[in-house]
Write an enzyme that holds these catalytic residues in place. Structure first.
Site, PDB file in Angstrom:
ATOM      1  N   THR A 107       0.971  -1.235   0.041  1.00 53.60           N
ATOM      2  CA  THR A 107       0.006   0.060   0.077  1.00 53.60           C
ATOM      3  C   THR A 107       0.782   1.362  -0.128  1.00 53.60           C
ATOM      4  OG1 THR A 107      -1.293   1.333   1.494  1.00 53.60           O
ATOM      5  CG2 THR A 107      -0.171  -0.359   2.499  1.00 53.60           C
ATOM      6  N   ASP A 108       0.386   2.260  -0.419  1.00 54.35           N
ATOM      7  CA  ASP A 108       0.977   3.708  -0.449  1.00 54.35           C
ATOM      8  C   ASP A 108       1.338   4.126   1.001  1.00 54.35           C
ATOM      9  OD1 ASP A 108      -1.611   4.139  -0.015  1.00 54.35           O
ATOM     10  OD2 ASP A 108      -1.803   5.950  -1.447  1.00 54.35           O
ATOM     11  N   GLU A 109       0.240   3.653   2.029  1.00 56.71           N
ATOM     12  CA  GLU A 109       0.488   4.003   3.390  1.00 56.71           C
ATOM     13  C   GLU A 109       1.447   3.718   4.190  1.00 56.71           C
ATOM     14  OE1 GLU A 109      -3.373   3.301   5.568  1.00 56.71           O
ATOM     15  OE2 GLU A 109      -4.356   3.078   3.782  1.00 56.71           O
ATOM     16  N   TYR A 111      -1.495  -0.604  11.122  1.00 52.87           N
ATOM     17  CA  TYR A 111      -1.603  -1.253   9.614  1.00 52.87           C
ATOM     18  C   TYR A 111      -0.322  -1.010   8.700  1.00 52.87           C
ATOM     19  CZ  TYR A 111      -3.198  -1.852   4.780  1.00 52.87           C
ATOM     20  OH  TYR A 111      -3.081  -2.027   3.329  1.00 52.87           O
ATOM     21  N   LYS A 153       2.522  -3.511   7.072  1.00 53.26           N
ATOM     22  CA  LYS A 153       2.691  -3.627   5.660  1.00 53.26           C
ATOM     23  C   LYS A 153       4.138  -3.429   5.336  1.00 53.26           C
ATOM     24  CE  LYS A 153       0.176  -4.576   2.729  1.00 53.26           C
ATOM     25  NZ  LYS A 153      -0.133  -5.931   2.255  1.00 53.26           N
TER      26      LYS A 153
HETATM   27  P1  NAD Z   1      -9.572  -7.443   2.166  1.00 53.38           P
HETATM   28  O1  NAD Z   1      -9.639  -7.096   3.729  1.00 53.38           O
HETATM   29  O2  NAD Z   1     -10.826  -6.988   1.463  1.00 53.38           O
HETATM   30  O3  NAD Z   1      -9.218  -8.931   1.948  1.00 53.38           O
HETATM   31  C1  NAD Z   1      -8.372  -9.567   2.524  1.00 53.38           C
HETATM   32  C2  NAD Z   1      -8.531 -10.747   2.358  1.00 53.38           C
HETATM   33  O4  NAD Z   1      -7.227 -11.653   3.156  1.00 53.38           O
HETATM   34  C3  NAD Z   1      -9.564 -11.630   2.930  1.00 53.38           C
HETATM   35  O5  NAD Z   1     -10.150 -12.719   1.871  1.00 53.38           O
HETATM   36  C4  NAD Z   1      -9.249 -12.269   4.231  1.00 53.38           C
HETATM   37  O6  NAD Z   1     -10.275 -13.574   4.545  1.00 53.38           O
HETATM   38  C5  NAD Z   1      -7.835 -12.861   3.681  1.00 53.38           C
HETATM   39  N1  NAD Z   1      -6.916 -13.263   4.792  1.00 53.38           N
HETATM   40  C6  NAD Z   1      -6.854 -12.338   6.116  1.00 53.38           C
HETATM   41  N2  NAD Z   1      -6.011 -12.816   6.974  1.00 53.38           N
HETATM   42  C7  NAD Z   1      -5.701 -13.978   6.249  1.00 53.38           C
HETATM   43  C8  NAD Z   1      -4.792 -15.108   6.846  1.00 53.38           C
HETATM   44  N3  NAD Z   1      -4.228 -15.035   7.865  1.00 53.38           N
HETATM   45  N4  NAD Z   1      -4.517 -15.979   5.871  1.00 53.38           N
HETATM   46  C9  NAD Z   1      -5.158 -16.193   4.640  1.00 53.38           C
HETATM   47  N5  NAD Z   1      -6.139 -15.176   4.064  1.00 53.38           N
HETATM   48  C10 NAD Z   1      -6.160 -14.152   5.115  1.00 53.38           C
HETATM   49  O7  NAD Z   1      -8.463  -6.632   1.705  1.00 53.38           O
HETATM   50  P2  NAD Z   1      -8.213  -5.593   0.160  1.00 53.38           P
HETATM   51  O8  NAD Z   1      -8.701  -4.361   0.447  1.00 53.38           O
HETATM   52  O9  NAD Z   1      -8.884  -6.728  -0.958  1.00 53.38           O
HETATM   53  O10 NAD Z   1      -6.533  -5.596   0.168  1.00 53.38           O
HETATM   54  C11 NAD Z   1      -5.923  -6.737  -0.610  1.00 53.38           C
HETATM   55  C12 NAD Z   1      -4.543  -6.383  -0.371  1.00 53.38           C
HETATM   56  O11 NAD Z   1      -4.335  -5.017  -0.892  1.00 53.38           O
HETATM   57  C13 NAD Z   1      -3.908  -6.114   0.997  1.00 53.38           C
HETATM   58  O12 NAD Z   1      -2.745  -6.669   1.179  1.00 53.38           O
HETATM   59  C14 NAD Z   1      -3.851  -4.560   1.213  1.00 53.38           C
HETATM   60  O13 NAD Z   1      -2.706  -4.305   2.330  1.00 53.38           O
HETATM   61  C15 NAD Z   1      -3.589  -4.432  -0.116  1.00 53.38           C
HETATM   62  N6  NAD Z   1      -3.978  -2.830  -0.613  1.00 53.38           N
HETATM   63  C16 NAD Z   1      -5.267  -2.435  -0.303  1.00 53.38           C
HETATM   64  C17 NAD Z   1      -5.777  -1.299  -0.901  1.00 53.38           C
HETATM   65  C18 NAD Z   1      -7.309  -0.740  -0.581  1.00 53.38           C
HETATM   66  O14 NAD Z   1      -7.478   0.293  -1.166  1.00 53.38           O
HETATM   67  N7  NAD Z   1      -7.973  -1.732  -0.287  1.00 53.38           N
HETATM   68  C19 NAD Z   1      -4.967  -0.442  -1.290  1.00 53.38           C
HETATM   69  C20 NAD Z   1      -3.669  -0.891  -1.496  1.00 53.38           C
HETATM   70  C21 NAD Z   1      -3.259  -2.050  -1.047  1.00 53.38           C
HETATM   71  P1  TYD Z   2     -10.702   3.959   4.645  1.00 52.07           P
HETATM   72  O1  TYD Z   2     -11.707   3.578   3.635  1.00 52.07           O
HETATM   73  O2  TYD Z   2     -10.638   3.365   5.895  1.00 52.07           O
HETATM   74  O3  TYD Z   2      -9.050   3.887   4.008  1.00 52.07           O
HETATM   75  P2  TYD Z   2      -7.606   4.368   4.403  1.00 52.07           P
HETATM   76  O4  TYD Z   2      -7.889   4.619   5.852  1.00 52.07           O
HETATM   77  O5  TYD Z   2      -6.790   3.232   4.295  1.00 52.07           O
HETATM   78  O6  TYD Z   2      -7.205   5.398   3.396  1.00 52.07           O
HETATM   79  O7  TYD Z   2     -10.899   5.543   4.775  1.00 52.07           O
HETATM   80  C1  TYD Z   2     -10.634   6.550   3.771  1.00 52.07           C
HETATM   81  C2  TYD Z   2     -10.608   7.874   4.150  1.00 52.07           C
HETATM   82  O8  TYD Z   2     -12.022   8.076   4.900  1.00 52.07           O
HETATM   83  C3  TYD Z   2      -9.882   7.968   5.454  1.00 52.07           C
HETATM   84  O9  TYD Z   2      -9.067   9.475   5.445  1.00 52.07           O
HETATM   85  C4  TYD Z   2     -10.574   8.034   6.853  1.00 52.07           C
HETATM   86  C5  TYD Z   2     -11.932   8.584   6.199  1.00 52.07           C
HETATM   87  N1  TYD Z   2     -13.028   7.908   6.871  1.00 52.07           N
HETATM   88  C6  TYD Z   2     -13.983   8.514   7.467  1.00 52.07           C
HETATM   89  O10 TYD Z   2     -14.085  10.022   7.522  1.00 52.07           O
HETATM   90  N2  TYD Z   2     -15.169   7.942   8.127  1.00 52.07           N
HETATM   91  C7  TYD Z   2     -15.340   6.641   8.031  1.00 52.07           C
HETATM   92  O11 TYD Z   2     -16.140   6.232   8.602  1.00 52.07           O
HETATM   93  C8  TYD Z   2     -14.181   5.848   7.512  1.00 52.07           C
HETATM   94  C9  TYD Z   2     -14.277   4.365   7.315  1.00 52.07           C
HETATM   95  C10 TYD Z   2     -13.197   6.450   6.822  1.00 52.07           C
END
Ligand code: NAD
Ligand code: TYD
Length: 375
Positions: free
Chosen positions: A132-134, A181, A185
């Site tokens: 992630t970019d975080e 988090y 990562k």
């Molecule tokens: P998500 O929470 O929707 O899905 C996570 C999946 O991982 C779920 O299916 C869960 O069952 C599985 N999982 C969790 N713990 C596990 C374990 N111990 N063993 C096996 N499976 C397990 O997450 P997402 O939003 O789809 O993100 C996927 C990946 O992309 C993550 O690594 C996250 O850090 C990265 N990412 C997400 C975003 C975003 O905006 N959602 C952005 C950049 C990177």
């Molecule tokens: P989120 O979807 O949790 O992604 P991330 O924290 O990984 O960027 O949140 C996106 C943005 O929205 C973040 O700045 C936090 C804000 N946010 C709220 O203001 N209210 C909410 O209930 C949630 C879930 C997020």
């Protein structure tokens, strides 16, 4: 089968889009979805491909080193695309241990299993870690009113086309994670690079901006707010709603993953994003207008649902990805304008209320209540 690959976290939000893309696009690959099915994993996300002959689901924890090693041996796995993770910042603030366990120890267990099975025969192998970019921390908001960004992509080509500072996350930036988090990562990214540098494992890491689209668990901003607007529940906006995120449609991320898995350079890092910065409050207004319009309500009539609540602890102010390296070296670009993607996304959630109700019933409801009601 030409290749046998494990996609971890394939039952989650982004993972399900990656699994679907690979199963449909590569009938000669065996695609193994390895997922523990935590609260965030849902096999309903993959109903349309679950019967395909090149797809297999295995319920397993990535921390189960013996299980992963045996699976790799049995299936002669030559590639891993690793998405499984605990992914919600608010949960990490409440329960950092689970994040260290899954994101750090789980990634290490996968790396070690791959190292044992591949045993130095790296030819044709690949360990691709999705991050992630975080991990880069937060950027300053030097231009709160917004300035013209240095690049336009399809994602940012709409009316709203602003950057809120002159600095962007580039691949060479120092890691400065702030939340449990992002710290977990960041740690996992370091382990992946260490396995390349120490053992020669062919690894790749990508760092992507915030994703949105169908099948995202409704605790994240966009799906949570769509559902709340529909049911006229309060919209808990953290702080002043001024925090900036850079949004990418999930299918564009999945396409980037496909490209990088096949053509990315070993040991490289690629940032993925669309130069598409938005303040939370501006996105929330777009969501309210879109849901209202699609439900036949007067556009904007639900603005009074906006409820400012206590800010998230350590809330990062601004994320903004510079993805020019990926665009220049591999020719990737977002395919969708943000406004089109949001319209598509809102329609999907409104048309799939059963999916939303299923994943937010039971334990989730208790969690949600404790998270937001006492703020
Ligand atoms: P998500 O929470 O929707 O899905 C996570 C999946 O991982 C779920 O299916 C869960 O069952 C599985 N999982 C969790 N713990 C596990 C374990 N111990 N063993 C096996 N499976 C397990 O997450 P997402 O939003 O789809 O993100 C996927 C990946 O992309 C993550 O690594 C996250 O850090 C990265 N990412 C997400 C975003 C975003 O905006 N959602 C952005 C950049 C990177
Ligand atoms: P989120 O979807 O949790 O992604 P991330 O924290 O990984 O960027 O949140 C996106 C943005 O929205 C973040 O700045 C936090 C804000 N946010 C709220 O203001 N209210 C909410 O209930 C949630 C879930 C997020």
């Amino acid at each position: 089968m030409k290749r046998s690959i494990i996609i971890t976290g394939g039952a989650g939000f982004i993972g399900s889009h990656v699994v679907r893309l690979f199963v449909n696009k590569y009938p000669d690959y065996k695609v193994i979805n390895l997922d523990k099915l935590t609260y965030a994993g849902n096999l309903d996300n993959l109903k349309d491909i679950e019967d395909k002959p090149n797809y297999k689901f295995v319920k397993m924890d990535i921390c189960d080193f013996d299980g992963v090693l045996k699976l790799m041996q049995d299936e002669k796995v030559d590639g891993i695309i690793h998405l499984a993770a605990e992914s919600h910042v608010d949960r990490s603030i409440k329960d950092p241990f689970t994040f260290a366990q899954t994101n750090v120890m789980g990634t290490l267990s996968l790396l070690q299993a791959a190292k044992c099975y591949w045993d130095g025969n790296w030819e044709g192998k690949r360990f691709y870690h999705i991050s992630t970019d975080e991990v880069y921390g937060a950027l300053e908001m030097t231009n709160p009113e917004g300035i013209k960004p240095p690049f336009t992509t399809k994602a940012s080509s709409g009316e709203h086309h602003l950057a809120y500072g002159s600095k962007f996350f580039t691949e060479d930036l120092k890691y400065q994670p702030h939340s449990p988090y992002s710290a977990s990562k960041a740690s996992s990214d370091h382990f992946v690079r260490a396995f390349h540098d120490t053992y020669g494992m062919p690894t790749i890491v990508t760092n992507c901006s915030n994703n949105y689209g169908p099948y995202q668990f409704p605790e994240k901003l966009i799906p949570l707010f769509i559902n709340n607007i529909r049911h006229r529940k309060p919209l808990p906006v953290y702080g002043k709603g001024e925090n900036v995120r850079d949004w990418l449609f999930v299918e564009d991320h999945a396409r980037a993953i496909d490209l990088i898995f096949h053509q990315g350079k070993i040991a490289e890092t690629y940032n993925i994003g669309g130069f598409n910065e938005w303040k939370n409050i501006d996105i929330i207004k777009v969501l309210i207008n879109t849901v209202d319009r699609l439900l036949g309500r007067k556009e904007g009539e639900d603005m009074d649902l906006i409820t400012y609540v206590t800010d998230r602890a350590g809330h990062d102010l601004r994320y903004a990805i510079d993805s020019t390296k990926l665009q220049r070296e591999l020719g990737w670009e977002p395919s969708l304008q943000f406004e089109e993607g949001i319209e598509k996304t809102v329609r999907w959630y409104l048309d799939h209320q059963d999916w939303v109700d299923n994943v937010t019933s039971g334990e989730y409801q208790k969690y949600y209540d404790s998270m937001y009601k006492n703020r």
